[in-house]
Design a protein around this motif. Sequence first.
Motif, PDB file in Angstrom:
ATOM      1  N   ILE A 135      47.961  19.247  41.981  1.00 32.85           N
ATOM      2  CA  ILE A 135      47.842  17.807  42.224  1.00 32.85           C
ATOM      3  C   ILE A 135      46.765  17.149  41.370  1.00 32.85           C
ATOM      4  CG2 ILE A 135      46.125  17.775  44.077  1.00 32.85           C
ATOM      5  CD1 ILE A 135      48.049  15.711  45.475  1.00 32.85           C
ATOM      6  N   LYS A 136      46.037  17.912  40.609  1.00 34.88           N
ATOM      7  CA  LYS A 136      44.959  17.313  39.814  1.00 34.88           C
ATOM      8  C   LYS A 136      45.267  17.356  38.320  1.00 34.88           C
ATOM      9  CE  LYS A 136      42.166  21.566  39.912  1.00 34.88           C
ATOM     10  NZ  LYS A 136      40.915  22.184  40.388  1.00 34.88           N
ATOM     11  N   THR A 137      46.548  17.398  37.991  1.00 35.54           N
ATOM     12  CA  THR A 137      46.924  17.494  36.580  1.00 35.54           C
ATOM     13  C   THR A 137      47.407  16.155  36.030  1.00 35.54           C
ATOM     14  OG1 THR A 137      49.077  18.339  37.318  1.00 35.54           O
ATOM     15  CG2 THR A 137      47.431  19.953  36.653  1.00 35.54           C
ATOM     16  N   ASP A 138      48.695  15.854  36.196  1.00 36.49           N
ATOM     17  CA  ASP A 138      49.293  14.670  35.574  1.00 36.49           C
ATOM     18  C   ASP A 138      49.516  13.576  36.614  1.00 36.49           C
ATOM     19  OD1 ASP A 138      49.568  15.788  32.916  1.00 36.49           O
ATOM     20  OD2 ASP A 138      51.100  17.088  33.776  1.00 36.49           O
ATOM     21  N   VAL A 139      48.857  12.433  36.405  1.00 38.85           N
ATOM     22  CA  VAL A 139      48.951  11.311  37.343  1.00 38.85           C
ATOM     23  C   VAL A 139      49.202  10.023  36.568  1.00 38.85           C
ATOM     24  CG1 VAL A 139      47.819  10.013  39.184  1.00 38.85           C
ATOM     25  CG2 VAL A 139      47.316  12.450  38.897  1.00 38.85           C
ATOM     26  N   MET A 140      50.212   9.280  36.995  1.00 34.45           N
ATOM     27  CA  MET A 140      50.487   7.976  36.403  1.00 34.45           C
ATOM     28  C   MET A 140      50.131   6.880  37.403  1.00 34.45           C
ATOM     29  SD  MET A 140      53.980   6.343  34.751  1.00 34.45           S
ATOM     30  CE  MET A 140      54.855   6.071  36.291  1.00 34.45           C
ATOM     31  N   ASP A 141      49.217   5.996  37.000  1.00 36.82           N
ATOM     32  CA  ASP A 141      48.890   4.799  37.765  1.00 36.82           C
ATOM     33  C   ASP A 141      49.985   3.782  37.464  1.00 36.82           C
ATOM     34  OD1 ASP A 141      47.982   2.337  38.633  1.00 36.82           O
ATOM     35  OD2 ASP A 141      46.008   2.495  37.723  1.00 36.82           O
ATOM     36  N   VAL A 142      50.895   3.595  38.409  1.00 38.68           N
ATOM     37  CA  VAL A 142      52.060   2.734  38.194  1.00 38.68           C
ATOM     38  C   VAL A 142      51.633   1.287  37.987  1.00 38.68           C
ATOM     39  CG1 VAL A 142      54.233   1.918  39.210  1.00 38.68           C
ATOM     40  CG2 VAL A 142      53.518   4.303  39.517  1.00 38.68           C
ATOM     41  N   ARG A 143      50.645   0.850  38.733  1.00 39.04           N
ATOM     42  CA  ARG A 143      50.171  -0.528  38.588  1.00 39.04           C
ATOM     43  C   ARG A 143      49.708  -0.792  37.160  1.00 39.04           C
ATOM     44  NH1 ARG A 143      45.718  -2.840  42.724  1.00 39.04           N
ATOM     45  NH2 ARG A 143      47.192  -1.786  44.101  1.00 39.04           N
ATOM     46  N   SER A 144      48.969   0.149  36.597  1.00 32.57           N
ATOM     47  CA  SER A 144      48.494   0.007  35.216  1.00 32.57           C
ATOM     48  C   SER A 144      49.670  -0.033  34.244  1.00 32.57           C
ATOM     49  CB  SER A 144      47.563   1.172  34.864  1.00 32.57           C
ATOM     50  OG  SER A 144      47.150   1.094  33.523  1.00 32.57           O
ATOM     51  N   THR A 145      50.695   0.779  34.501  1.00 31.14           N
ATOM     52  CA  THR A 145      51.875   0.788  33.643  1.00 31.14           C
ATOM     53  C   THR A 145      52.576  -0.569  33.670  1.00 31.14           C
ATOM     54  OG1 THR A 145      52.162   3.163  34.008  1.00 31.14           O
ATOM     55  CG2 THR A 145      54.064   1.954  33.177  1.00 31.14           C
ATOM     56  N   VAL A 146      52.681  -1.164  34.858  1.00 29.42           N
ATOM     57  CA  VAL A 146      53.306  -2.482  34.976  1.00 29.42           C
ATOM     58  C   VAL A 146      52.474  -3.541  34.256  1.00 29.42           C
ATOM     59  CG1 VAL A 146      54.030  -4.303  36.584  1.00 29.42           C
ATOM     60  CG2 VAL A 146      54.486  -1.908  37.136  1.00 29.42           C
ATOM     61  N   VAL A 147      51.151  -3.461  34.384  1.00 32.02           N
ATOM     62  CA  VAL A 147      50.271  -4.416  33.702  1.00 32.02           C
ATOM     63  C   VAL A 147      50.465  -4.333  32.189  1.00 32.02           C
ATOM     64  CG1 VAL A 147      47.854  -4.905  33.131  1.00 32.02           C
ATOM     65  CG2 VAL A 147      48.534  -4.588  35.514  1.00 32.02           C
ATOM     66  N   HIS A 148      50.540  -3.130  31.657  1.00 29.43           N
ATOM     67  CA  HIS A 148      50.739  -2.964  30.213  1.00 29.43           C
ATOM     68  C   HIS A 148      52.123  -3.475  29.796  1.00 29.43           C
ATOM     69  CE1 HIS A 148      47.170  -0.327  30.375  1.00 29.43           C
ATOM     70  NE2 HIS A 148      47.066  -0.638  29.093  1.00 29.43           N
ATOM     71  N   TRP A 149      53.113  -3.263  30.660  1.00 29.99           N
ATOM     72  CA  TRP A 149      54.436  -3.811  30.339  1.00 29.99           C
ATOM     73  C   TRP A 149      54.396  -5.330  30.308  1.00 29.99           C
ATOM     74  CZ3 TRP A 149      57.629  -6.864  33.499  1.00 29.99           C
ATOM     75  CH2 TRP A 149      58.882  -7.152  32.934  1.00 29.99           C
ATOM     76  N   LEU A 150      53.695  -5.935  31.285  1.00 35.73           N
ATOM     77  CA  LEU A 150      53.565  -7.393  31.293  1.00 35.73           C
ATOM     78  C   LEU A 150      52.892  -7.890  30.026  1.00 35.73           C
ATOM     79  CD1 LEU A 150      52.529  -8.416  34.929  1.00 35.73           C
ATOM     80  CD2 LEU A 150      54.467  -9.286  33.628  1.00 35.73           C
ATOM     81  N   ALA A 151      51.848  -7.185  29.604  1.00 40.01           N
ATOM     82  CA  ALA A 151      51.146  -7.576  28.381  1.00 40.01           C
ATOM     83  C   ALA A 151      52.073  -7.498  27.175  1.00 40.01           C
ATOM     84  CB  ALA A 151      49.921  -6.688  28.174  1.00 40.01           C
ATOM     85  N   SER A 152      52.955  -6.503  27.175  1.00 44.65           N
ATOM     86  CA  SER A 152      53.871  -6.337  26.038  1.00 44.65           C
ATOM     87  C   SER A 152      54.916  -7.437  25.983  1.00 44.65           C
ATOM     88  CB  SER A 152      54.565  -4.972  26.113  1.00 44.65           C
ATOM     89  OG  SER A 152      55.557  -4.961  27.132  1.00 44.65           O
ATOM     90  N   GLN A 153      55.109  -8.140  27.111  1.00 40.60           N
ATOM     91  CA  GLN A 153      56.097  -9.212  27.155  1.00 40.60           C
ATOM     92  C   GLN A 153      55.541 -10.554  26.687  1.00 40.60           C
ATOM     93  OE1 GLN A 153      59.385  -8.240  28.046  1.00 40.60           O
ATOM     94  NE2 GLN A 153      58.217  -6.350  27.826  1.00 40.60           N
TER      95      GLN A 153
END
Length: 262
Positions: free
Chosen positions: A153-171
């Motif tokens: 559980i301490k290996t690969d973690v994706m912060d979904v909120r951050s991913t959405v924020v970056h997608w919004l920025a890309s738009q």
Amino acid sequence: MVPETFKSTQPFDAFLVLDVEATCQQGSSFDYPNEIIELPVTLVRWTDKIDGKASQLEVVDEFHSFVKPTWRPNLSEFCTQLTGITQDIVDAAPDFPVALASLRQFLVKHELIDSETEEPLTRFCWCTDGPHDIRDFFLKQCFISKVEMPQWIKTDVMDVRSTVVHWLASQAGKKPITPATKKLQAHFGVKRPLNITLQLEALGLPPFEGRQHCGMHDARNVARIVTELARKGIRLQPNTPVHPHRRWVWMGHSGQILDLYR
């Protein structure tokens, strides 16, 4: 059917959406010694992955357990009102080491980790709304329960909120997909938390399903967000480090909790 152009190379084969609920006091910060009281996971996998490319995810199974707190066994009124979790629910629940063992068995059942070595059998990534669930809450709970934080559980973690924020920025500069996206783009960079409800709006998805701050309902809705990000061709990958040796001021020696929160 999603056009081929929406597919992107996806390095992970499965995603475990985790959204814990934890003990809290009104006005307390993230420095508080929170104890996990609800441990839900939604497992999603690709249905169309070919040659490493995919865009379609579906829910495969769910794990759920309430958890009995031990340091402060009595829930605050604020915590119950926020989460909907009552004292009788946690009193009847297993303690964290037992719930953790059940979660481990869930991973074994779905052939994500080896039953003996706990080595990964496939590439999977944890998904959370914000960085706190594993980075903070899980780490604190392992300290309080005096158990080692599992490697799985301490290996690969994706912060979904951050991913959405970056997608919004890309738009930015592009024609907004939805009125909600346009509204959120206008607020991008302003101090405004992008909670699950706003993420759903930004992605053009139907409103939140269920009760907010119910861990299982939160996890299901975050899974909807992850599924939509994949459909839009966004590469799903880790973006949140976990520091298993991080310490807070209330952490004493050998799992002792310094009582700074009377």
